[in-house]
Write a protein that holds these residues in place. Sequence first.
Motif, PDB file in Angstrom:
ATOM      1  N   LEU A 167      -3.793  -6.740   0.705  1.00  0.00           N
ATOM      2  CA  LEU A 167      -2.864  -5.633   0.522  1.00  0.00           C
ATOM      3  C   LEU A 167      -3.621  -4.370   0.113  1.00  0.00           C
ATOM      4  O   LEU A 167      -4.458  -4.403  -0.774  1.00  0.00           O
ATOM      5  CB  LEU A 167      -1.847  -5.990  -0.566  1.00  0.00           C
ATOM      6  N   ALA A 168      -3.317  -3.268   0.785  1.00  0.00           N
ATOM      7  CA  ALA A 168      -3.880  -1.979   0.396  1.00  0.00           C
ATOM      8  C   ALA A 168      -2.941  -1.322  -0.607  1.00  0.00           C
ATOM      9  O   ALA A 168      -1.736  -1.248  -0.379  1.00  0.00           O
ATOM     10  CB  ALA A 168      -4.054  -1.089   1.616  1.00  0.00           C
ATOM     11  N   VAL A 169      -3.482  -0.861  -1.727  1.00  0.00           N
ATOM     12  CA  VAL A 169      -2.682  -0.178  -2.751  1.00  0.00           C
ATOM     13  C   VAL A 169      -3.154   1.263  -2.830  1.00  0.00           C
ATOM     14  O   VAL A 169      -4.332   1.537  -3.084  1.00  0.00           O
ATOM     15  CB  VAL A 169      -2.820  -0.871  -4.118  1.00  0.00           C
ATOM     16  N   TYR A 170      -2.237   2.187  -2.613  1.00  0.00           N
ATOM     17  CA  TYR A 170      -2.545   3.612  -2.677  1.00  0.00           C
ATOM     18  C   TYR A 170      -1.748   4.233  -3.813  1.00  0.00           C
ATOM     19  O   TYR A 170      -0.531   4.069  -3.883  1.00  0.00           O
ATOM     20  CB  TYR A 170      -2.186   4.294  -1.351  1.00  0.00           C
ATOM     21  N   VAL A 171      -2.438   4.938  -4.697  1.00  0.00           N
ATOM     22  CA  VAL A 171      -1.794   5.605  -5.826  1.00  0.00           C
ATOM     23  C   VAL A 171      -1.923   7.107  -5.616  1.00  0.00           C
ATOM     24  O   VAL A 171      -3.040   7.639  -5.549  1.00  0.00           O
ATOM     25  CB  VAL A 171      -2.446   5.203  -7.162  1.00  0.00           C
ATOM     26  N   SER A 172      -0.792   7.785  -5.501  1.00  0.00           N
ATOM     27  CA  SER A 172      -0.836   9.222  -5.267  1.00  0.00           C
ATOM     28  C   SER A 172      -1.286   9.939  -6.533  1.00  0.00           C
ATOM     29  O   SER A 172      -0.982   9.528  -7.649  1.00  0.00           O
ATOM     30  CB  SER A 172       0.533   9.749  -4.835  1.00  0.00           C
ATOM     31  N   MET A 173      -2.006  11.022  -6.353  1.00  0.00           N
ATOM     32  CA  MET A 173      -2.448  11.852  -7.459  1.00  0.00           C
ATOM     33  C   MET A 173      -1.700  13.179  -7.390  1.00  0.00           C
ATOM     34  O   MET A 173      -1.587  13.777  -6.309  1.00  0.00           O
ATOM     35  CB  MET A 173      -3.960  12.086  -7.393  1.00  0.00           C
ATOM     36  N   ASP A 174      -1.178  13.621  -8.527  1.00  0.00           N
ATOM     37  CA  ASP A 174      -0.437  14.886  -8.599  1.00  0.00           C
ATOM     38  C   ASP A 174       0.730  14.908  -7.614  1.00  0.00           C
ATOM     39  O   ASP A 174       1.026  15.938  -6.988  1.00  0.00           O
ATOM     40  CB  ASP A 174      -1.363  16.071  -8.331  1.00  0.00           C
ATOM     41  N   THR A 184      -7.132   5.469   6.406  1.00  0.00           N
ATOM     42  CA  THR A 184      -8.484   4.957   6.155  1.00  0.00           C
ATOM     43  C   THR A 184      -8.442   3.714   5.280  1.00  0.00           C
ATOM     44  O   THR A 184      -9.144   2.725   5.544  1.00  0.00           O
ATOM     45  CB  THR A 184      -9.338   6.043   5.475  1.00  0.00           C
ATOM     46  N   LEU A 185      -7.607   3.755   4.253  1.00  0.00           N
ATOM     47  CA  LEU A 185      -7.503   2.625   3.334  1.00  0.00           C
ATOM     48  C   LEU A 185      -6.989   1.382   4.036  1.00  0.00           C
ATOM     49  O   LEU A 185      -7.501   0.275   3.842  1.00  0.00           O
ATOM     50  CB  LEU A 185      -6.578   2.998   2.173  1.00  0.00           C
ATOM     51  N   CYS A 186      -5.980   1.538   4.876  1.00  0.00           N
ATOM     52  CA  CYS A 186      -5.371   0.385   5.532  1.00  0.00           C
ATOM     53  C   CYS A 186      -6.239  -0.186   6.643  1.00  0.00           C
ATOM     54  O   CYS A 186      -6.106  -1.355   6.998  1.00  0.00           O
ATOM     55  CB  CYS A 186      -4.003   0.770   6.091  1.00  0.00           C
ATOM     56  N   GLY A 224       1.082 -13.564   8.799  1.00  0.00           N
ATOM     57  CA  GLY A 224       1.550 -12.241   9.174  1.00  0.00           C
ATOM     58  C   GLY A 224       0.491 -11.161   9.162  1.00  0.00           C
ATOM     59  O   GLY A 224       0.808  -9.981   9.218  1.00  0.00           O
ATOM     60  N   SER A 225      -0.782 -11.552   9.089  1.00  0.00           N
ATOM     61  CA  SER A 225      -1.831 -10.541   9.024  1.00  0.00           C
ATOM     62  C   SER A 225      -2.104  -9.967  10.412  1.00  0.00           C
ATOM     63  O   SER A 225      -1.862 -10.596  11.432  1.00  0.00           O
ATOM     64  CB  SER A 225      -3.114 -11.148   8.452  1.00  0.00           C
ATOM     65  N   HIS A 226      -2.629  -8.740  10.436  1.00  0.00           N
ATOM     66  CA  HIS A 226      -3.004  -8.082  11.676  1.00  0.00           C
ATOM     67  C   HIS A 226      -4.462  -7.662  11.545  1.00  0.00           C
ATOM     68  O   HIS A 226      -4.803  -6.927  10.618  1.00  0.00           O
ATOM     69  CB  HIS A 226      -2.119  -6.866  11.930  1.00  0.00           C
ATOM     70  N   PRO A 227      -5.309  -8.113  12.455  1.00  0.00           N
ATOM     71  CA  PRO A 227      -6.736  -7.798  12.356  1.00  0.00           C
ATOM     72  C   PRO A 227      -6.966  -6.296  12.283  1.00  0.00           C
ATOM     73  O   PRO A 227      -6.421  -5.523  13.074  1.00  0.00           O
ATOM     74  CB  PRO A 227      -7.313  -8.393  13.647  1.00  0.00           C
ATOM     75  N   GLY A 228      -7.788  -5.879  11.299  1.00  0.00           N
ATOM     76  CA  GLY A 228      -8.145  -4.480  11.193  1.00  0.00           C
ATOM     77  C   GLY A 228      -7.116  -3.604  10.515  1.00  0.00           C
ATOM     78  O   GLY A 228      -7.319  -2.392  10.416  1.00  0.00           O
ATOM     79  N   TRP A 229      -6.015  -4.171  10.039  1.00  0.00           N
ATOM     80  CA  TRP A 229      -4.984  -3.347   9.405  1.00  0.00           C
ATOM     81  C   TRP A 229      -4.343  -4.131   8.264  1.00  0.00           C
ATOM     82  O   TRP A 229      -3.988  -5.297   8.413  1.00  0.00           O
ATOM     83  CB  TRP A 229      -3.914  -2.956  10.415  1.00  0.00           C
ATOM     84  N   LYS A 230      -4.205  -3.472   7.115  1.00  0.00           N
ATOM     85  CA  LYS A 230      -3.609  -4.118   5.954  1.00  0.00           C
ATOM     86  C   LYS A 230      -2.274  -3.474   5.604  1.00  0.00           C
ATOM     87  O   LYS A 230      -2.117  -2.256   5.733  1.00  0.00           O
ATOM     88  CB  LYS A 230      -4.551  -4.012   4.752  1.00  0.00           C
ATOM     89  N   PRO A 231      -1.290  -4.266   5.160  1.00  0.00           N
ATOM     90  CA  PRO A 231      -0.028  -3.679   4.703  1.00  0.00           C
ATOM     91  C   PRO A 231      -0.265  -2.831   3.466  1.00  0.00           C
ATOM     92  O   PRO A 231      -1.224  -3.041   2.729  1.00  0.00           O
ATOM     93  CB  PRO A 231       0.846  -4.898   4.393  1.00  0.00           C
TER      94      PRO A 231
END
Length: 260
Positions: A167-174, A184-186, A224-231
């Motif tokens: 799992l990719a976790v993105y935390v927004s800043m400001d 890029t992260l995913c 349920g995974s997809h190669p090269g891409w993370k939820p």
Amino acid sequence: MEAVRAQCETQINAFSDLLEDLPDSDEPVWLLGEQYCVKAEKSELLSDIRSRLWFTYRKKFCPIGGTGPCSDTGWGCMLRCGQMILAQALVYRHLGREWRWEKENCQPEEYHRILHCFLDRKDCCYSIHQMAQMGVGEGKSVGEWYGPNTVAQVLKKLALFDEWNSLAVYVSMDNTVVIEDIKTLCKLQPMKGQLKPSSSGQVEPLAMGSMLGHFSPQAQGTPGSHPGWKPLLLIIPLRMGINHINPVYIEALKVMVSAD
């Protein structure tokens, strides 16, 4: 594991009994994108609520770091909230929004593996132990209260070591979301290597048979995974008021809770 699961399910049943007193209303009730009519669909609503994972204060677990606290009472509330946010994301990812927990039914293997991620043990990837020790790198001592942004940053770091959920976790800043950063992260591949978080919140070489080995998709598969891409789990920390919610946010909140 069975004893822990039975204890947790007892707590869930005790909590859900309180929900039987939901007032009858003609107004629709929204829960994580699902709409219910209390008068006609009360049992369905309660079933949905019972199926959400609930984490709260605990005591008598192994001391964090070997000599630290063995209870998170009074300081772990935000950590538990972070666990519940992530747990819901994992349930959605592996089991889907329509999945329901039923006491008389045998639960799928993915459900048990999700629970294992959050056990209060140092070898579980999102345990109170891992979160508290990773927080040291964010400037928080073990046993110190965390704010929402700190918890989000801790989850983001721990997710790097969780190859099973990928799992990719993105935390927004400001309050800013950068779409290109998310792409890029995913697209990044999960860490294959030889690192794990240490008690200081830094990283150190991964020992044989330690945390990462329990969650390797190469060994156990990633449904349920997809190669090269993370939820993606997108977290936007936002202070909506001091003592009360600022009315300017209310309509936006209604839209959020009604969205799937």
